[in-house]
Design an enzyme around this catalytic site. Structure first.
Site, PDB file in Angstrom:
ATOM      1  N   GLU A  35       0.872  -1.155   0.000  1.00  0.00           N
ATOM      2  CA  GLU A  35       0.000   0.000   0.000  1.00  0.00           C
ATOM      3  C   GLU A  35       0.925   1.225   0.000  1.00  0.00           C
ATOM      4  O   GLU A  35       1.802   1.312   0.853  1.00  0.00           O
ATOM      5  CB  GLU A  35      -0.856  -0.028   1.269  1.00  0.00           C
ATOM      6  CG  GLU A  35      -1.929   1.005   1.253  1.00  0.00           C
ATOM      7  CD  GLU A  35      -2.763   1.002   2.537  1.00  0.00           C
ATOM      8  OE1 GLU A  35      -2.601   0.081   3.362  1.00  0.00           O
ATOM      9  OE2 GLU A  35      -3.561   1.930   2.682  1.00  0.00           O
ATOM     10  N   ARG A 261       4.875 -12.539  10.194  1.00  0.00           N
ATOM     11  CA  ARG A 261       5.545 -11.259   9.950  1.00  0.00           C
ATOM     12  C   ARG A 261       6.944 -11.286  10.533  1.00  0.00           C
ATOM     13  O   ARG A 261       7.198 -11.964  11.529  1.00  0.00           O
ATOM     14  CB  ARG A 261       4.828 -10.134  10.711  1.00  0.00           C
ATOM     15  CG  ARG A 261       3.523  -9.705  10.193  1.00  0.00           C
ATOM     16  CD  ARG A 261       2.977  -8.625  11.113  1.00  0.00           C
ATOM     17  NE  ARG A 261       3.592  -7.335  10.835  1.00  0.00           N
ATOM     18  CZ  ARG A 261       3.149  -6.506   9.901  1.00  0.00           C
ATOM     19  NH1 ARG A 261       2.109  -6.837   9.163  1.00  0.00           N
ATOM     20  NH2 ARG A 261       3.726  -5.351   9.709  1.00  0.00           N
ATOM     21  N   LYS A 271       4.505   0.820   8.981  1.00  0.00           N
ATOM     22  CA  LYS A 271       4.603   2.113   8.296  1.00  0.00           C
ATOM     23  C   LYS A 271       3.922   3.210   9.101  1.00  0.00           C
ATOM     24  O   LYS A 271       4.425   4.327   9.171  1.00  0.00           O
ATOM     25  CB  LYS A 271       3.949   2.008   6.915  1.00  0.00           C
ATOM     26  CG  LYS A 271       4.844   1.357   5.886  1.00  0.00           C
ATOM     27  CD  LYS A 271       4.161   1.380   4.519  1.00  0.00           C
ATOM     28  CE  LYS A 271       3.600   0.042   4.162  1.00  0.00           C
ATOM     29  NZ  LYS A 271       2.384  -0.010   3.455  1.00  0.00           N
TER      30      LYS A 271
HETATM   31  P1  ATP Z   1       2.609  -1.886   7.638  1.00  0.00           P
HETATM   32  O1  ATP Z   1       1.887  -2.258   8.889  1.00  0.00           O
HETATM   33  O2  ATP Z   1       4.050  -1.640   7.858  1.00  0.00           O
HETATM   34  O3  ATP Z   1       1.954  -0.797   6.865  1.00  0.00           O
HETATM   35  P2  ATP Z   1       1.372  -3.614   5.848  1.00  0.00           P
HETATM   36  O4  ATP Z   1       1.247  -5.083   5.907  1.00  0.00           O
HETATM   37  O5  ATP Z   1       0.156  -2.811   6.053  1.00  0.00           O
HETATM   38  O6  ATP Z   1       2.543  -3.192   6.773  1.00  0.00           O
HETATM   39  P3  ATP Z   1       1.586  -3.444   3.016  1.00  0.00           P
HETATM   40  O7  ATP Z   1       2.093  -2.328   2.207  1.00  0.00           O
HETATM   41  O8  ATP Z   1       0.156  -3.766   2.963  1.00  0.00           O
HETATM   42  O9  ATP Z   1       2.026  -3.138   4.510  1.00  0.00           O
HETATM   43  O10 ATP Z   1       2.476  -4.736   2.784  1.00  0.00           O
HETATM   44  C1  ATP Z   1       2.845  -5.282   1.552  1.00  0.00           C
HETATM   45  C2  ATP Z   1       3.217  -6.725   1.792  1.00  0.00           C
HETATM   46  O11 ATP Z   1       4.290  -6.820   2.713  1.00  0.00           O
HETATM   47  C3  ATP Z   1       2.061  -7.490   2.378  1.00  0.00           C
HETATM   48  O12 ATP Z   1       1.946  -8.717   1.698  1.00  0.00           O
HETATM   49  C4  ATP Z   1       2.448  -7.687   3.818  1.00  0.00           C
HETATM   50  O13 ATP Z   1       1.873  -8.854   4.333  1.00  0.00           O
HETATM   51  C5  ATP Z   1       3.973  -7.735   3.738  1.00  0.00           C
HETATM   52  N1  ATP Z   1       4.561  -7.293   5.006  1.00  0.00           N
HETATM   53  C6  ATP Z   1       4.341  -6.144   5.653  1.00  0.00           C
HETATM   54  N2  ATP Z   1       5.006  -6.098   6.816  1.00  0.00           N
HETATM   55  C7  ATP Z   1       5.675  -7.257   6.925  1.00  0.00           C
HETATM   56  C8  ATP Z   1       6.544  -7.829   7.905  1.00  0.00           C
HETATM   57  N3  ATP Z   1       6.853  -7.183   9.025  1.00  0.00           N
HETATM   58  N4  ATP Z   1       7.055  -9.055   7.670  1.00  0.00           N
HETATM   59  C9  ATP Z   1       6.767  -9.707   6.544  1.00  0.00           C
HETATM   60  N5  ATP Z   1       5.962  -9.244   5.579  1.00  0.00           N
HETATM   61  C10 ATP Z   1       5.408  -8.034   5.749  1.00  0.00           C
HETATM   62 MG    MG Z   2      -1.517  -2.689   4.779  1.00  0.00          MG
END
Ligand code: ATP
Ligand code: MG
Length: 552
Positions: A35, A261, A271
């Site tokens: 995102e 994660r 983020k």
């Molecule tokens: P954040 O909470 O940091 O915004 P998010 O999961 O909302 O993380 P996205 O941009 O939606 O962020 O993530 C893109 C991809 O990265 C998704 O498939 C998510 O599952 C993966 N991802 C995000 N954070 C992690 C993490 N800490 N470890 C492994 N994979 C991750």
């Molecule tokens: Mg997300």
């Protein structure tokens, strides 16, 4: 870690191999769906290495698809930084970059299809009421009074939503599933909500946006994704993912798999929370070298291969984990130990005067750029009657635990002579300003038998220096798992940056092509920027363990 061990810890590979063997699929297609609401962090690197890595290993493809369903939080700066980080990590996405917003027309049609089949309705309850009606894990939900509206009414209301008739929060489209489901996600989840905000791709075309759950599975299916891999918090969402794809008329069917994660000690990987650190000026930006972002790690001096190695080592499982920072550090250390040229730097200078040398004495010494890699060549350093050593390498009195220069004792200067400290000069505040020494001209490259010296220290000639600023970074938080704390800002390490002013070798950045060095006995540093054309700024990547100084 050996490749074989890695294989054991990546359960998704087993799934793919089985699917290929059973001919359920012929070519694997993965996607990385960030995102664009912030910069990528090392947790995303895990997902990138996994998705792109699988595609490479099994001769498939991996799409980069921006999951851009919430225009209020997204922007072009984030999109560009994400693309840049993926390329820097060494991966290439399949064809053009994709956006969920490319499918908004299609997704809208699928919403109409669900309404037509009596599987979705427009709810006019407000957000607070929706929350209340949803129930809890212990209490079943209650049906909305709008749940049984006619299909015609729903079609009309949904069109009105699309045409801007309602304001934000006044209406939403919900799937009609089961308000008593033990899985809260299945209690008539929202599929579309109203957001009046210009979208970075679709501008003002839409004022309704599909939710992540509705857009994601459809985008996966439209792109023919075979393995839709995400993190464990989406485990329950898989039911909705499957429900939507089963209820709409779509040719292709994707499957979701979840893994745990990545969490790393002493930092946060979210983020949203990282954005708070930026907004509150706790760090200097998303690329502050203390940040666990890919851009922060890059500025800190981490290499793409060190991050890929790290992601290989942690593996892919379903177990919750909190990885030690030292594992990440060991990956970059191994990389730099082989590849970083050596140089000398003085972080906290104290002057040495060699009293048995004339003031205009100048000797040029050739020193290796890497002790074990002669192919990295040699460079010249000056030896003169005035030198700098690090203040922490001098002791007025002998101590057991330190191997430094001690008044009345001898020490070897790295790649140079043995010197003996004879006298110190102090200012009126009792600070040492100069150490007077004599040098032994017979000791260059030779060590007389039975002559004990306290150790080897690094040094610089005062005539061969360039002023430098050293940013010494430490962990951002002073507790192991700040992610678990509600008020994580209370646990910021206030000493995560210490700035030192000193010197590096004059020709450091001009004679070597490298931006990264091991400053002997101190640590690995990365050149950051130049101030006023003279002062070089270096970021410490990691320190060396210098408790023991080997004799040489
Ligand atoms: P954040 O909470 O940091 O915004 P998010 O999961 O909302 O993380 P996205 O941009 O939606 O962020 O993530 C893109 C991809 O990265 C998704 O498939 C998510 O599952 C993966 N991802 C995000 N954070 C992690 C993490 N800490 N470890 C492994 N994979 C991750
Ligand atoms: Mg997300």
């Amino acid at each position: 870690m050996k490749k074989d061990n890695y294989k054991q810890t990546n359960f998704i590979k087993h799934i793919i191999e089985k699917d290929l063997k059973n001919k359920l699929i012929s070519v694997i297609k993965t996607r990385f769906p960030p995102e664009p609401n912030g910069y990528l962090h090392i947790g995303h690197a895990k997902s990138i290495c996994l998705n792109f890595g699988l595609a490479t290993e099994y001769d498939g493809t991996c799409n980069l698809r921006f999951d851009d369903t919430n225009p209020m939080k997204e922007n072009i700066e984030y999109i560009n930084s994400i693309k840049n980080d993926i390329k820097w990590l060494g991966f290439k996405w399949n064809n053009d970059v994709k956006f969920s917003s490319m499918y908004f027309d299609k997704i809208y049609k699928y919403a109409i299809e669900l309404i037509n089949n009596g599987l979705a309705y427009v709810d006019l309850l407000n957000q607070e009421e929706i929350r209340k009606y949803r129930g809890t894990l212990k209490k079943p939900g209650i049906n909305s009074p709008y749940r049984n509206q006619s299909i015609e009414k729903n079609l009309l209301l949904f069109k009105q939503m699309k045409n801007g008739f309602f304001s934000t929060g006044e209406a939403c489209l919900r799937a009609k599933i089961n308000m008593c489901s033990p899985f809260i996600i299945m209690r008539d989840p929202v599929l579309y909500r109203i957001i009046f905000y210009e979208h970075h791709q679709t501008k003002n075309t839409w004022c309704i946006y599909p939710t992540y759950d509705f857009a994601h599975c459809i985008s996966d299916a439209l792109e023919g994704i075979t393995h839709s891999i995400c993190t464990l918090e989406f485990q329950d969402n898989r039911r909705l993912y499957d429900w939507i794809l089963n209820k709409i008329n779509i040719k292709y069917r994707a499957y979701q798999y979840e893994y745990s994660r990545l969490n790393i000690e002493y930092t946060i990987l979210s983020k949203r929370k990282l954005n708070i650190l930026v907004k509150k000026n706790i760090v200097t930006g998303w690329d502050d070298p203390r940040m666990p972002t890919i851009s922060g790690l890059r500025r800190r001096g981490y290499t793409p291969s060190s991050i890929r190695t790290f992601c290989d080592k942690i593996g892919v499982t379903k177990q919750d984990n909190l990885i030690e920072m030292s594992l990440l550090e060991s990956c970059i250390k191994n990389d730099l130990n082989t590849n970083a040229p050596r140089a000398m730097a003085i972080l906290d200078p104290i002057k040495i005067r060699i009293t048995n040398l004339p003031t205009n004495y100048l000797e040029i010494l050739m020193v290796p750029n890497h002790p074990n890699q002669p192919n990295m060549g040699y460079r010249s350093v000056y030896f003169t009657n005035e030198l700098y050593i690090d203040r922490s390498d001098f002791y007025e009195q002998e101590t057991i635990e330190h191997n430094g220069l001690i008044l009345g004792k001898e020490i070897r200067l790295r790649y140079s002579y043995i010197i003996k400290a004879q006298k110190i000069k102090k200012d009126k505040y009792k600070n040492i300003v100069e150490i007077q020494c004599i040098y032994d001209k017979e000791t260059l490259g030779k060590h007389p038998k039975n002559r004990k010296v306290k150790g080897v220290i690094h040094w610089l000639s005062t005539k061969n220096t360039r002023p430098a600023i050293f940013n010494l970074y430490d962990k951002l938080f002073n507790i192991k798992n700040p992610e678990k704390e509600i008020n994580f800002l209370q646990h910021i390490n206030t000493e995560s940056l210490i700035i030192k002013k000193g010197f590096v070798e004059l020709n450091l950045l001009t004679t070597n092509i490298s931006n990264v060095y091991q400053f002997e006995r101190i640590g690995y540093f990365c050149f950051d920027k130049q101030i006023n054309n003279t002062i070089a700024t270096f970021n410490r990547i990691i320190s060396l363990n210098i408790n023991k100084t080997k004799k040489k």
